[in-house]
Design a protein around this motif. Structure first.
Motif, short mmCIF file in Angstrom:
data_model
loop_
_atom_site.label_atom_id
_atom_site.label_comp_id
_atom_site.label_asym_id
_atom_site.label_seq_id
_atom_site.Cartn_x
_atom_site.Cartn_y
_atom_site.Cartn_z
N PRO A 161 23.67 36.71 -109.24
CA PRO A 161 22.14 36.16 -109.23
C PRO A 161 21.55 36.74 -110.13
CG PRO A 161 23.12 36.91 -107.07
CD PRO A 161 24.36 37.02 -107.98
N HIS A 185 11.38 19.68 -128.07
CA HIS A 185 10.34 20.40 -127.10
C HIS A 185 11.04 20.51 -125.67
CE1 HIS A 185 6.63 22.49 -126.58
NE2 HIS A 185 6.60 22.12 -125.33
N SER A 232 9.21 23.06 -118.93
CA SER A 232 9.34 23.88 -117.77
C SER A 232 8.63 23.65 -116.60
CB SER A 232 9.35 25.50 -118.60
OG SER A 232 10.32 25.75 -119.29
N VAL A 258 4.36 30.22 -114.73
CA VAL A 258 5.04 28.75 -114.86
C VAL A 258 4.27 27.50 -115.76
CG1 VAL A 258 6.48 26.93 -113.96
CG2 VAL A 258 6.64 29.29 -113.00
N ALA A 259 4.75 26.98 -116.65
CA ALA A 259 3.85 25.98 -117.44
C ALA A 259 4.74 25.26 -118.15
CB ALA A 259 2.90 26.69 -117.99
N PRO A 260 4.56 23.90 -118.40
CA PRO A 260 5.25 23.18 -119.10
C PRO A 260 5.96 23.74 -120.45
CG PRO A 260 3.38 21.75 -118.37
CD PRO A 260 3.38 23.29 -118.14
N ASP A 261 5.25 24.58 -121.21
CA ASP A 261 5.60 24.82 -122.56
C ASP A 261 6.02 26.06 -122.51
OD1 ASP A 261 3.10 25.82 -122.11
OD2 ASP A 261 2.30 25.59 -123.99
N LYS A 262 6.34 26.75 -121.17
CA LYS A 262 6.61 28.32 -121.19
C LYS A 262 7.99 28.34 -120.50
CE LYS A 262 4.65 31.20 -119.04
NZ LYS A 262 5.80 32.07 -118.68
N PRO A 263 9.16 28.76 -120.83
CA PRO A 263 10.23 28.95 -120.12
C PRO A 263 10.09 30.06 -119.24
CG PRO A 263 10.85 28.73 -122.26
CD PRO A 263 9.08 28.75 -122.21
N VAL A 264 10.67 29.89 -117.97
CA VAL A 264 10.48 31.12 -116.98
C VAL A 264 11.34 32.29 -117.56
CG1 VAL A 264 10.63 31.56 -114.83
CG2 VAL A 264 9.51 29.55 -115.08
N ASN A 298 12.44 36.59 -116.72
CA ASN A 298 12.01 37.66 -115.93
C ASN A 298 10.82 38.65 -116.44
OD1 ASN A 298 14.14 36.87 -114.47
ND2 ASN A 298 15.53 38.61 -114.90
N TRP A 299 10.00 39.13 -115.60
CA TRP A 299 8.74 39.36 -116.29
C TRP A 299 8.01 40.38 -114.97
CZ3 TRP A 299 3.92 38.54 -114.08
CH2 TRP A 299 2.76 39.28 -114.91
N VAL A 322 8.51 38.36 -111.64
CA VAL A 322 9.17 36.99 -111.63
C VAL A 322 10.71 37.19 -112.10
CG1 VAL A 322 9.25 34.62 -113.12
CG2 VAL A 322 7.00 35.93 -112.67
N HIS A 323 11.41 36.74 -111.16
CA HIS A 323 12.95 36.72 -111.35
C HIS A 323 13.54 35.41 -111.41
CE1 HIS A 323 15.92 39.73 -111.13
NE2 HIS A 323 16.46 38.72 -110.25
N ARG A 324 14.16 35.01 -112.13
CA ARG A 324 14.98 33.80 -112.29
C ARG A 324 16.46 34.12 -111.92
NH1 ARG A 324 13.94 28.97 -116.03
NH2 ARG A 324 15.81 27.89 -115.61
N LEU A 325 16.99 33.31 -110.87
CA LEU A 325 18.31 33.47 -110.36
C LEU A 325 19.45 32.62 -111.13
CD1 LEU A 325 17.42 33.61 -106.53
CD2 LEU A 325 17.67 35.47 -108.13
N LEU A 380 11.96 33.18 -108.15
CA LEU A 380 11.29 34.12 -107.33
C LEU A 380 10.06 34.88 -107.90
CD1 LEU A 380 14.32 35.69 -105.48
CD2 LEU A 380 13.15 33.51 -105.21
#
Lengths: 402, 402, 402
Positions: A29, B56, B59, C27-33, C35-36, C55-58, C68
């Motif tokens: 995960p 491009h 996300s 989260v935004a169109p031009d910003k890859p998610v 972890n932060w 922020v946590h991407r699984l 998450l």
């Protein structure tokens, strides 16, 4: 809940070194999948057994996000698709390939497939593996059962694996184990966990699959499983033969009945052939062990598939010897069940049940037969298991397709 | 099998420089898509023709993973959606936009859409492009055909492209080619490959699409294709007109029949209008070349769409002049077929077949008409192709919706 | 069109610091998610109020790509699933957990679920949240309405959010706001935007949800919404009680009618219990404010759910006190509608309409009751709202399941 709490975004592979084995978590995960590889060289091994394992993430088309795990035993290259139920995509040993050429060229990510599409045949949009798992809620042809559309061969091949762990023994022959977990879960509908494992070792020209199904629910549940093991050229060709110790063989349908007499023989690629399917009840030895063999026309090379009839009591033989462009292929398919819709298999006693908390194990061994001697030996094994017992030829299909 | 073997995870774009062109692989199995750009400046060009191309990745929302390729010719900005069948999202030349304002605001990743949902209207959950490909197994309204639910306009717009390659000629006018491959494959069901290409050049205010369909299967197969080319304001507005050399025009249904007399005219945004659709059989010249023109009420600006009736013999004119919030738009849709369900088009001779191994080519040219003179010239071209031949007005729809 | 034009691929979080609050686009169109995390420490706060957001991407399984967002108020840890309609996965305050143990263990990415599967019960393949949004086109049991299969509880929980923005007030108590936008859009079918917001603050042991539905279309449209708020142990157990000021209670179906007399009481986990469901019409105070309380058998801990009957006039009480392995859980579900199929709710006046351009607001407040005093106080609030008004017990279900 399967997720990690807030923690540092460690992107490195987690390797835990024990006294006896290296362990690498490849999918988890909190660990984004990345291309990665390990090898006997990099592990500092100097025992002459060279092997390597790599992780490879695909991009583009319906392959986007597909995760391949490639195991090179030194003698055979195996490719497992983590994102497709830990299926085995193909194996290659020198010039001999196990697998086939499907019209489906991409390693399709389940996110792009609707299994209900094409009247429940969506499964075919990604079907191209050497070993494709069918199950575990159901297997078989699409159709209605108790008011619900069951799609072709269930969902297992369309469940991406979580918690994929690679283990390599320090000691020769460096047993290589690849485990992956499948969650077949839906509130009030299904509550299965499948622990899959593929085992091989340095120098091996074969591999073993071991799956454990667990019913995590509070109620007894029906289940079915079938290992769709598929072979094209060079093992399949005109004059190739199938052999197994069989108690009874019957045609799946009227089409197959026409060629019942030649059920063990294969034709050359035959445009318009379509497919014939035979339902087999294999014999096992006193431990239930059975063996199926496919070999080429000269019996110089082949493959042996070992299984246990106490776990997988029936066997489907699928002969799709159509034109090459259609996918020239045969399926050797040990299972709990045949390929009829589940609605037709209850009367045959082929819809087993698993109690709450119960487990079921399925073990299959795939072994390359690289020489005429090895083919001969495997055929002798088949005869040994048969032990002189007869094969009943049943003319009438066991069920009628609706 | 479309995958790369274990190799170093090279994340850089692969550029192969030939004597005559730069080639960049933007999407490939072993190359994760990343934001990237190239420009005439960075290529060191000093010939006064400025252009740029960028990749491009989007996300968030149902855009997650969508891949846009933006081509700026210096005179026009084109956006192609690699993850949606290489569709053209929109084009902009100065203040003039080709495209429309769909209620669907996201560039939807096919992974999030079930085409079978909404009774086969799932396609509409992502419909917002300037050019959306319909096909190639079928096009048209959802409905049952030979026992299977055909979903609206087929799958092409929901196939993410693999192997996307950009080529830029070194020599002026620096021809820019963007190729992408679509796999429309399912074991025993479909075996199509579509090689798409968009071509433009530095300074251009138009682009050409060239698709090649290949039947990779061993059997002759039916196919259909329709290029759903959609325009809203400023080209569409009250008094805008459609012109094409047409042999026969007929209403799609009873609704359209009421306004047959004004089939070439457009209304202002009209709440509750819904849509009217006309089925056209265009005339072509002696080479089959035909032309459709849409221009604004003053004939000062427009768009010309060239195609060939030998490839795309019929043309659907879709007038969705409803309220702006509903998507005020007209569709110019050259195709092999109209928008009826496939089951209704066989009798019309509009379900062509493609032999095993066969190919079919489709070429469409989209050209901006930026001045009254350009509009006039295009309308003269239309008349030139018509060559005085009459347009038959047929009152009765060609088919009845079931 | 929701996408950014060509720009430098900035991967950093965009923080805009105002005089009064920090704002982070997660989260935004031009910003890859990615972890932060941020915390009061890292913000340099020294006021004794410690909080953090991450922020946590699984990865892996059907969790691949799930996002998450974890908010730690210092007193409660909240987890929001951005990729599942901004649902609240769970909350934890010390040893007290809000939420439940679903048989669905993964945080399922909508890309892997077909809501139409299992006869419209696909929603259950990912159902495991503390608060799951149902709506906004429809809620309720799957079934045909006006010729279309409506799937269980609509699409909201399967819409990944775009434009997720976190705001933290500089001043104590450091109000923390998490906004996310859902697009429920399909050309000619749906044109909804839902602006969701979760609000809490440093030190809080509760949170508020505020959703605004906007009908972006040109026509009045039907809508429905229901907040499926789910609690298992420790709040749920034998002897736990439900309390609310209720004008009328009736059983959902014949099954529930058998236990109407004990509609406010809960059983221990009971294998084979299945579920009972009660339809409530809550009383509100003179502002429409109402309150529902769930507390354990000793009334020492509980949860209070405040809502407004002018926004959410009805309330479903769902008692799924089956065996733990099946998911031992109760649902407190304020809504515009009950859980019948939409086709059955029009006659009940429970399919509201929203005019073109209109908005509807829904506000819910979830508050932990950590002590006997807090539970008592909440129950007094319930009685205060009831204000002596009676509860009508209706024996007959309001509708018949088809």
């Amino acid at each position: 809940m399967i997720h990690a709490r807030l923690l540092s975004g460690c992107l490195l592979l987690l390797a835990s070194v024990s006294a006896s084995a290296w362990e690498y978590t490849l999918v988890a995960p909190d660990k984004p999948v990345q291309n990665w590889s390990i090898s006997s060289d990099r592990l500092g091994l100097r025992d002459g057994l060279a092997f390597a394992v790599g992780v490879h993430r695909l991009s583009g088309g319906r392959q986007e996000g597909s995760v391949l795990i490639e195991i090179d035993t030194g003698a055979m290259q195996l490719t497992v698709v983590a994102t497709r139920g830990m299926n085995v995509l193909r194996a290659q040993a020198g010039t001999l390939r196990l697998g086939w050429d499907s019209p489906v060229r991409e390693v399709v990510n389940p996110a792009f497939v609707n299994l209900e599409s094409r009247n429940g045949l969506g499964w075919l949009e990604g079907f191209n593996e050497l070993v494709a798992r069918a199950g575990f809620e159901w297997v078989g042809h699409p159709g209605m059962d108790r008011g619900q559309l069951l799609t072709l061969h269930g969902r297992a091949s369309y469940l991406p694996a979580s918690q994929v762990v690679l283990t390599i023994d320090e000691q020769p022959p460096h047993r290589i184990s690849l485990k992956g977990v499948l969650h077949e879960e839906a509130f009030k509908q299904a509550n299965f966990r499948i622990d899959t494992e593929l085992v091989t070792h340095a120098g091996a020209t074969g591999f073993t699959l071991h799956d454990r199904l667990t019913n995590q629910g509070a109620h007894t549940a029906e289940y079915q499983v079938l290992y769709h093991s598929n072979f094209g050229p060079p093992l399949l060709g005109e004059g190739s033969r199938f052999a197994a110790p069989v108690r009874e063989v019957s045609p799946f349908d009227a089409r197959a009945r026409q060629e019942l007499g030649e059920w063990q023989a294969y034709r050359a690629p035959t445009p318009g052939y379509g497919e014939t399917v035979y339902n087999l009840y294999p014999w096992g030895d006193d431990q239930g062990r059975s063996l199926a063999v496919l070999h080429d026309h000269s019996a110089h090379q082949g493959v042996a598939l070992a299984f246990n009839v106490r776990e997988l009591p029936v066997f489907t033989l699928w002969k799709h010897t159509d034109a090459k462009a259609q996918g020239y292929v045969t399926g050797l398919e040990p299972g709990t069940s045949f390929s009829y819709n589940r609605s037709q298999q209850r009367a045959l006693g082929l819809v087993p049940r698993i109690e709450a908390g119960g487990t079921r194990d399925f073990t299959l061994d795939y072994r390359l037969l690289a020489t005429a001697a090895e083919v001969r030996q495997a055929l002798e094994q088949v005869e040994g298991i048969r032990h002189g017992r007869p094969t009943k030829m049943r003319e009438a299909p066991l069920a009628q397709e609706p």
